[in-house]
Scaffold this motif. Sequence first.
Motif, mmCIF file in Angstrom:
data_model
loop_
_atom_site.group_PDB
_atom_site.id
_atom_site.type_symbol
_atom_site.label_atom_id
_atom_site.label_comp_id
_atom_site.label_asym_id
_atom_site.label_seq_id
_atom_site.Cartn_x
_atom_site.Cartn_y
_atom_site.Cartn_z
ATOM 1 N N MET A 1 21.375 -9.070 13.587
ATOM 2 C CA MET A 1 21.537 -9.631 14.915
ATOM 3 C C MET A 1 21.915 -8.509 15.877
ATOM 4 O O MET A 1 22.718 -7.654 15.573
ATOM 5 N N GLU A 2 21.346 -8.534 17.052
ATOM 6 C CA GLU A 2 21.596 -7.498 18.036
ATOM 7 C C GLU A 2 23.037 -7.573 18.550
ATOM 8 O O GLU A 2 23.610 -8.658 18.690
ATOM 9 N N GLU A 3 23.602 -6.409 18.852
ATOM 10 C CA GLU A 3 25.001 -6.333 19.261
ATOM 11 C C GLU A 3 25.288 -7.186 20.494
ATOM 12 O O GLU A 3 26.298 -7.881 20.556
ATOM 13 N N LEU A 4 24.395 -7.162 21.477
ATOM 14 C CA LEU A 4 24.627 -7.937 22.697
ATOM 15 C C LEU A 4 24.696 -9.432 22.418
ATOM 16 O O LEU A 4 25.490 -10.153 23.028
ATOM 17 N N GLN A 5 23.882 -9.899 21.484
ATOM 18 C CA GLN A 5 23.924 -11.315 21.115
ATOM 19 C C GLN A 5 25.250 -11.637 20.431
ATOM 20 O O GLN A 5 25.846 -12.685 20.692
ATOM 21 N N ARG A 6 25.692 -10.746 19.562
ATOM 22 C CA ARG A 6 26.980 -10.949 18.890
ATOM 23 C C ARG A 6 28.117 -11.003 19.901
ATOM 24 O O ARG A 6 29.028 -11.813 19.785
ATOM 25 N N ILE A 7 28.061 -10.105 20.872
ATOM 26 C CA ILE A 7 29.106 -10.061 21.895
ATOM 27 C C ILE A 7 29.140 -11.380 22.658
ATOM 28 O O ILE A 7 30.210 -11.969 22.859
ATOM 29 N N SER A 65 29.832 -0.597 29.460
ATOM 30 C CA SER A 65 29.755 0.510 28.509
ATOM 31 C C SER A 65 29.415 -0.079 27.149
ATOM 32 O O SER A 65 29.419 -1.293 26.966
ATOM 33 N N LYS A 66 29.120 0.812 26.201
ATOM 34 C CA LYS A 66 28.865 0.339 24.847
ATOM 35 C C LYS A 66 30.134 -0.315 24.305
ATOM 36 O O LYS A 66 31.239 0.024 24.709
ATOM 37 N N PHE A 67 29.958 -1.245 23.381
ATOM 38 C CA PHE A 67 31.097 -1.931 22.786
ATOM 39 C C PHE A 67 32.025 -0.919 22.116
ATOM 40 O O PHE A 67 33.243 -1.000 22.254
ATOM 41 N N SER A 68 31.453 0.062 21.431
ATOM 42 C CA SER A 68 32.281 1.077 20.765
ATOM 43 C C SER A 68 33.073 1.896 21.787
ATOM 44 O O SER A 68 34.224 2.271 21.528
#
Length: 180
Positions: A1-7, A65-68
């Motif tokens: 699953m893509e990070e943006l969807q998880r977020i 920004s990126k989640f990391s």
Amino acid sequence: MEELQRIARAQHGDDQALAELLQDNYSFLMKYLMKVTMNPTLAEDLTQETMMKCIEKISLYNGESKFSSWMITIATRLYMDQMRRKKVEERWREQQHAFKKMQWQLQHQQEAWTEAIEALAVLGYEWRLPILLKHYYGYAYDEIAIMMDIPLGTVKSRVFNGLQQLRKELKQDEQENEEG
């Protein structure tokens, strides 16, 4: 699953999506904090504290920004707050066994313990943080200023002056090795 969807799912209360986000970034965050703190126990504590803050504040993540990077910003500020409050670094310097323990742990984790990392350990956190963020993690000066919540000029000055101190330390080490 893509990070943006998880977020997005995590922000809407999906605990599984949030757990996956945190798990995906745990190792990256822990390694960052090991380098920043030079103290395995403190790094572990700050990693846990950062994870808790991320859980509490996930709804505030805005995607700029990126989640990391967002996590590193939280971790950096927690570390700086702790350093100001407790002056942990001064006590740590008096406890050289923590330094030796970190060396041992890094060597056993197959990570290079370079002379540069040893020289970084001598620097105060005010210089170590921006140098690591700039030259090891590749963040831009303006990003570092935001992460550390200090003016852009201060970041540039600390990177420049910190690198000068590193060069001096490495040169002294080299001369001592040649003489000894």
